[in-house]
Motif scaffolding. Structure first.
Motif, short mmCIF file in Angstrom:
data_model
loop_
_atom_site.label_atom_id
_atom_site.label_comp_id
_atom_site.label_asym_id
_atom_site.label_seq_id
_atom_site.Cartn_x
_atom_site.Cartn_y
_atom_site.Cartn_z
N ASP A 191 -10.01 -0.94 -7.29
CA ASP A 191 -9.99 -1.96 -6.22
C ASP A 191 -9.54 -1.24 -4.96
O ASP A 191 -8.63 -0.41 -4.99
CB ASP A 191 -9.01 -3.08 -6.58
CG ASP A 191 -9.21 -4.30 -5.70
OD1 ASP A 191 -9.28 -5.42 -6.26
OD2 ASP A 191 -9.31 -4.15 -4.46
N VAL A 195 -3.51 -5.35 -4.38
CA VAL A 195 -4.12 -5.88 -5.60
C VAL A 195 -3.93 -4.89 -6.74
O VAL A 195 -3.58 -5.28 -7.87
CB VAL A 195 -5.61 -6.18 -5.36
CG1 VAL A 195 -6.31 -6.57 -6.66
CG2 VAL A 195 -5.77 -7.28 -4.32
N LYS A 199 -11.15 -14.01 -7.47
CA LYS A 199 -9.77 -13.95 -6.99
C LYS A 199 -9.45 -15.23 -6.22
O LYS A 199 -10.30 -15.71 -5.47
CB LYS A 199 -9.58 -12.76 -6.03
CG LYS A 199 -9.72 -11.41 -6.66
CD LYS A 199 -9.56 -10.36 -5.55
CE LYS A 199 -9.95 -8.97 -6.03
NZ LYS A 199 -9.97 -8.01 -4.94
N GLN A 227 -7.57 -11.39 -0.51
CA GLN A 227 -6.93 -10.24 -1.15
C GLN A 227 -5.42 -10.45 -1.29
O GLN A 227 -4.90 -10.38 -2.41
CB GLN A 227 -7.23 -8.96 -0.36
CG GLN A 227 -8.69 -8.54 -0.35
CD GLN A 227 -9.17 -7.98 -1.67
OE1 GLN A 227 -8.84 -8.51 -2.74
NE2 GLN A 227 -9.96 -6.93 -1.62
N SER A 265 -4.73 -13.24 -3.72
CA SER A 265 -4.92 -12.79 -5.10
C SER A 265 -3.72 -11.97 -5.57
O SER A 265 -3.21 -12.15 -6.69
CB SER A 265 -6.20 -11.97 -5.15
OG SER A 265 -6.35 -11.42 -6.43
N ALA A 266 -3.28 -11.08 -4.68
CA ALA A 266 -2.13 -10.24 -5.02
C ALA A 266 -0.89 -11.11 -5.26
O ALA A 266 -0.11 -10.88 -6.20
CB ALA A 266 -1.87 -9.23 -3.92
#
Lengths: 209, 611
Positions: free
Chosen positions: A14, A19, A108, B397, B400-401
Motif C-alpha cells: 500500500d 495504512v 476501505k 486513507q 481507513s487507517a
C-alpha cells in the motif's frame, strides 16, 4: 504443523504509510507475521520465503496498479493468493479482480474481521495447495529412486496384470517379478497393493505405460 | 502560361483573335469596294469632263438650245481640265480644241464648215482620250459599258460624220469641181453614218440587255429612235437630191441636218445623263453592299462577342461565386451556405456536387462538433468527478487507517494480558490520522486558493454561454426550457477559466438534477442570469424549478460530503464555494420564486491588479 504456521507471511503493498502501519499492527495483534511494502517493485526486490503466504494489495498504487500487478504475478506463475483493499472501488474493478482469482475485495475502511478472515482463508488455501504439491513431489522422488525394471514392473502391476502376466510381458521369470515388486513396494512406502495402485494413479503411470 | 490565365482573360484572348480574324476580311471587303468605288468615281469624273466636251460640240455645231458662247465653252473646258487635275492627259487635246473653237468664228465663211469639222475631230479625240483615261472604256458593267461607248465614241463619231457629210454637201454644192464625185461621196458618208447609227442601235440594244431594271431603255429609246428617224429623213433627202429629185415636201436639207444634229445632241445628253445615273447607282450599290457586308460582319462579330460574354457569364461568374462561397465557408466555417444555380450543364452539375459536398460536410461537421461538445462536456464533468474521487480517496486513507488502528487497539486490549503499550500506540495513531483527514479537507480548499497563477481576464458571459452549450443536449433531453439573460455591459473579472467554468457547470448540472427531481406538474424551467452587480462586479444566478432546499440545509449544502442526491459525493458545491471564495467572491443559495432554488455567486470586476 505449528512450524509451518510460523513461516507464513502476510505481505502488504500500500502506498499509504499510515495504512501500512495500521495493518502491520493489526496483524501483529492477532499473531500474524506481516511485511509491508510501498510498491510492487519494492515487494519484488524482497526475498519471498516458500511458506504459505498471501498478499494484501491496494488497487490504487503508484506506477503499476494493483490489478495489473495481480495479472503480472499470474503471468509469472507465482502462486500467491491476493486480497484487494481499495479506497474507492467500483463493480467492474471488483469483477476483474475476482475473475483473476482474488480471494477477497475489500473497500476501505473495512471491518478488521473481514480482512483477517480473508487472510486466514488465503493462508489455508495456500497451505493446502503446498501440502498437495509437496506430497506429489515426494511421490515422484520415490518413484525416481526405483530401478528401471522396478518402474516397469510397478507400472504393469498398476494396470492390473498378475505377476505371471507381467513376467510374460517383460520376458523374465515370475520369481524375478515378485522380487522387483517387493522392492518397488518397499521403496515407494506402499503397504498394500491398493496403496501402490493409488500412487501409480497419482503419478499418472498408466499414461506413461 | 495560357493555362494559368484567368478564364475571363482566355475568353478575351479568344475574342481578340476572333476580332483580328474578322478584321482581315473586313479590310479586304473595304479595300475591294473602295477600289471599285474609286474606279467608278474616276469614270464619273470623266463623264463630268465629257459634259464640257459636249458643250463644246453644242458650240461647234451651233445647234439650237445647245449653243453657248465660245468663252463659256472655254471656261467649262478649263474647269473640267482643272477638275481632272491632269489625270486624263487631256490638257493638250483640250487646248487644241479650245483654239479650234476660238477659230470657229474667225476666218472666211466659206471654210467655216471645214473649221467646224476640224474642231469636231479635235473634240472627238479629246472625248476618246478622256474616255480611255477615265476608265470609262474599261467599264465593267454591261449597260454602263455600252452607254459609255455610245456617249464617248459613237455619238461624237456620229456627229463628226454628220458634220463632214453636211460640209461635203454644202461645199459640194458650191464647188463645181467636186460635183462629179458627189454621187459617189454622198453614199459613202451616208453608209458610214448608217453604220455608225447601226452601231449606236446595237450598243443601245446591248445596253438594254445589260440593264436589269429597264430604266435605261425607257430613258434613251425614244431620243435615239428620234435620232434614227431624223437621220433617215436627212439621208433620204440627200439621196434624193443626189439623184436630182427635189424633196416633195420641200423641206430644205439644211434644216433636216440641223434636226438630226439637234436630235443627236439631245440623245447624247440623255445617254450622258443615264451614264451618270448608272455610275452613281453603281457607286451607291457598291457603298450599300460594303455597308451591308460591314453591318453583317459587325452583327456576327457582335453576336460572337455576346456569346463569349454569355459564356463568361455562365462559366466564370458561377466559378467565381463558387470560389467566393468556398472561401466564405472556409473562413466563416458556415456550412449552411449553398450556391444557387439554374443550368444543367457541367457548371450546374459541379455546383450541385459542391452543394452536396457542403451538405455532407455540414453533417460531418455537426457530428464532429457534437462529439467534441460531448467530449468537452465529459472532460469537464470528469474532471470534477475525478477530483471528487481523488479527494474521496485522499480522505479515505486516513479514515481507513483510523478504523484499522482502532480495531488493532481493541484487539491488543482484548488479549488475555492486555498489551497496554501497543494499544496506546494504536490510539495515538488514531488521533494522528484524524488530524491528517482534517488537514486533507482543509488542503482541498487551500488548493483552490493557491491556484492563482493561471488567472486571466474573463468574460463571464462567454463562460456561461460555453457552459450552456455544453449542457444543451442535457437540457433538451430533459425537456427543460432555458431562460438565459446575459447582460452585455458586465465588467471582466480575473479568474481561472477552467475553475469558473466548473463552478457554472456544476451549478447548472445541479439545477438540471433538481428540476428532474421536481414533481412532474411543475414547469421545467432553468433561468441563468449574468448581471452587473453593485458596487463593481458581476452576479451570476442559476435558478431551477426543482423541489428546493429546506431552510435548515441552505448553508449545509456547501459543506463537504453533504448531499441531497442519491449518487452525489457531496463535494460539488463545497468545491464551488472554495473556488468562488478563492476568487474573492461569494456563493450562496436562496429560495427560488415561486419555488426551486437560486444559486448565486458574485465576483469583483477586474481592476487592473493581478490579485
Amino acid at each position: 504443523m505449528p512450524d509451518r504456521a510460523e513461516q507464513s507471511v502476510v505481505f502488504v503493498i500500500d502506498d499509504d504509510a499510515s495504512v501500512r502501519e495500521s495493518l502491520l499492527d493489526l496483524f501483529a495483534s492477532v499473531g500474524l507475521h506481516a511485511l509491508a511494502f510501498a510498491s510492487p517493485a519494492e515487494f519484488l526486490s524482497h526475498k519471498v520465503s516458500d511458506g504459505p503466504n498471501c498478499l494484501v494489495l491496494d488497487v490504487r498504487l503508484p506506477g503499476l496498479s494493483g490489478l495489473d500487478f495481480q495479472a503480472e504475478l499470474a503471468k509469472a506463475k507465482v502462486n500467491l493468493p491476493v486480497i484487494f483493499i481499495t479506497g474507492h472501488g467500483d463493480i467492474p474493478m471488483t469483477v476483474r479482480a475476482m475473475k483473476a482469482g482474488a480471494v477477497e475485495f475489500l473497500t476501505k475502511p473495512f471491518r478488521d474481521q473481514d480482512l483477517l478472515d480473508a487472510v486466514q482463508r488465503a493462508l489455508e488455501q495456500q497451505r493446502a495447495c503446498q501440502t498437495q504439491k509437496k506430497s506429489e513431489a515426494d511421490l515422484e522422488a520415490r518413484f525416481q529412486s526405483l530401478t528401471q525394471r522396478e518402474q516397469e514392473v510397478m507400472t504393469l502391476v498398476a494396470t492390473g496384470l498378475m505377476n505371471k502376466q507381467v513376467a510374460g510381458e517383460l520376458g523374465v521369470s515370475e520369481v524375478t517379478v515378485k522380487v522387483h515388486r517387493g522392492n518397488a513396494m518397499r521403496k515407494m512406502g506402499a503397504i498394500t497393493l491398493a496403496d501402490l495402485i493409488r500412487m501409480s494413479q497419482a503419478l499418472g503411470l498408466s499414461r506413461r505405460g | 502560361m495560357f493555362k494559368d490565365m484567368r478564364t475571363g482573360t482566355k475568353l478575351l484572348v479568344l475574342c481578340g483573335t476572333f476580332i483580328v480574324a474578322i478584321l482581315v476580311p473586313v479590310y479586304a471587303l473595304v479595300a475591294e469596294k473602295r477600289l471599285a468605288v474609286d474606279f467608278a468615281r474616276k469614270e464619273l469624273s470623266g463623264s463630268r469632263y465629257l459634259t464640257a466636251v459636249r458643250a463644246a460640240y453644242g458650240k461647234i455645231l451651233g445647234a439650237d438650245g445647245h449653243s453657248a458662247s465660245s468663252s463659256v465653252v472655254e471656261q467649262e473646258l478649263a474647269a473640267a481640265e482643272a477638275l481632272s487635275a491632269g489625270k486624263f492627259q487631256s490638257a493638250a487635246l483640250s487646248q487644241s480644241l479650245v483654239s479650234a473653237v476660238r477659230d470657229l468664228g474667225s476666218g472666211p465663211t466659206a471654210s467655216a464648215g471645214t473649221r467646224a469639222v476640224e474642231a469636231l475631230t479635235r473634240a472627238e479625240a479629246l472625248a476618246s482620250r478622256v474616255g480611255d483615261d477615265s476608265n470609262l472604256a474599261l467599264d465593267p458593267d454591261l449597260d454602263s459599258y455600252y452607254v459609255q461607248n455610245i456617249v464617248v465614241q459613237k455619238v461624237p463619231t456620229f456627229l463628226g460624220q454628220l458634220a463632214r457629210l453636211q460640209d461635203y454637201v454644202e461645199n459640194g454644192i458650191t464647188s463645181s469641181a467636186q460635183a462629179h464625185s458627189s454621187s459617189i461621196q454622198v453614199p459613202i458618208f451616208a453608209g458610214l453614218l448608217r453604220s455608225t447609227s447601226d452601231e449606236l442601235k446595237e450598243n443601245a440594244e446591248a445596253a438594254y440587255r445589260g440593264n436589269a431594271d429597264g430604266r435605261l431603255k425607257r430613258a434613251i429609246e425614244a431620243p435615239f429612235g428620234k435620232l434614227i428617224s431624223s437621220l433617215n429623213a436627212y439621208l433620204g433627202a440627200l439621196t434624193a437630191k443626189a439623184a436630182g429629185v427635189e424633196a416633195r415636201d420641200g423641206v430644205p436639207i439644211e434644216r433636216l441636218h440641223k434636226a438630226a444634229v439637234s436630235d443627236a445632241l439631245s440623245a447624247w445628253a440623255t445617254a450622258h445623263a443615264e451614264l451618270d445615273r448608272l455610275l452613281q447607282q453603281r457607286i451607291g450599290d457598291l457603298n450599300r453592299k460594303m455597308l451591308f457586308g460591314l453591318v453583317l460582319i459587325g452583327l456576327v462579330a457582335g453576336l460572337s462577342i455576346f456569346i463569349a460574354l454569355l459564356t463568361h457569364h455562365h462559366i466564370v461568374r458561377p466559378l467565381e461565386r463558387l470560389e467566393a462561397v468556398a472561401l466564405r465557408v472556409r473562413e466563416a466555417k458556415d456550412y449552411s451556405l449553398r450556391m444557387k444555380y439554374g443550368s444543367n450543364d457541367e457548371i450546374g452539375r459541379v455546383t450541385a456536387a459542391f452543394n452536396d459536398m457542403l451538405a455532407e460536410l455540414a453533417t460531418a461537421r455537426n457530428r464532429e462538433m457534437a462529439q467534441q461538445a460531448e467530449l468537452a462536456r465529459a472532460t469537464r464533468l470528469t474532471t470534477m468527478s475525478e477530483m471528487a474521487a481523488s479527494i474521496a480517496h485522499e480522505v479515505n486513507q486516513p479514515l481507513s487507517a483510523i478504523v484499522t488502528n482502532g480495531n488493532a487497539g481493541l484487539r491488543w486490549l482484548a488479549h488475555a494480558t492486555p498489551d497496554l503499550n501497543r494499544a496506546q500506540a494504536a490510539l495515538q495513531r488514531v488521533v494522528r490520522e484524524g488530524q491528517r483527514a482534517s488537514e486533507i479537507v482543509g488542503s482541498v480548499r487551500a488548493m483552490f486558493k493557491r491556484d492563482t497563477q493561471n488567472r486571466s481576464r474573463q468574460n463571464l458571459n462567454v463562460i456561461v454561454e460555453e457552459s450552456l452549450r455544453l449542457v444543451r443536449e442535457n437540457l433538451q433531453s430533459a425537456n427543460i426550457t432555458l431562460e438565459a439573460t446575459l447582460d452585455d455591459d458586465i465588467p471582466e473579472v480575473l479568474g481561472n477559466r477552467v475553475q469558473l467554468q466548473q463552478v457554472v457547470l456544476n451549478l447548472i448540472t445541479n439545477a438540471i438534477d433538481a428540476i428532474c427531481a421536481a414533481p412532474p406538474d411543475r414547469p421545467r424551467q432553468l433561468k441563468v442570469k449574468v448581471l452587473a452587480h453593485d458596487p463593481s462586479g458581476v452576479l451570476v444566478a442559476v435558478e431551477d424549478s426543482g423541489p428546493g432546499i429546506a431552510p435548515r440545509d441552505a448553508e449545509r449544502v456547501f459543506e463537504p460530503f453533504f448531499t441531497t442526491k442519491a449518487g452525489g459525493m457531496g463535494l460539488g458545491l463545497s468545491i464551488c464555494r472554495s473556488i468562488v471564495e478563492a476568487h474573492g467572491g461569494r456563493l450562496w443559495a436562496s429560495p427560488g420564486v415561486p419555488h426551486g432554488t437560486a444559486f448565486m455567486f458574485t465576483l469583483h470586476a477586474y481592476d487592473g491588479s493581478e490579485t
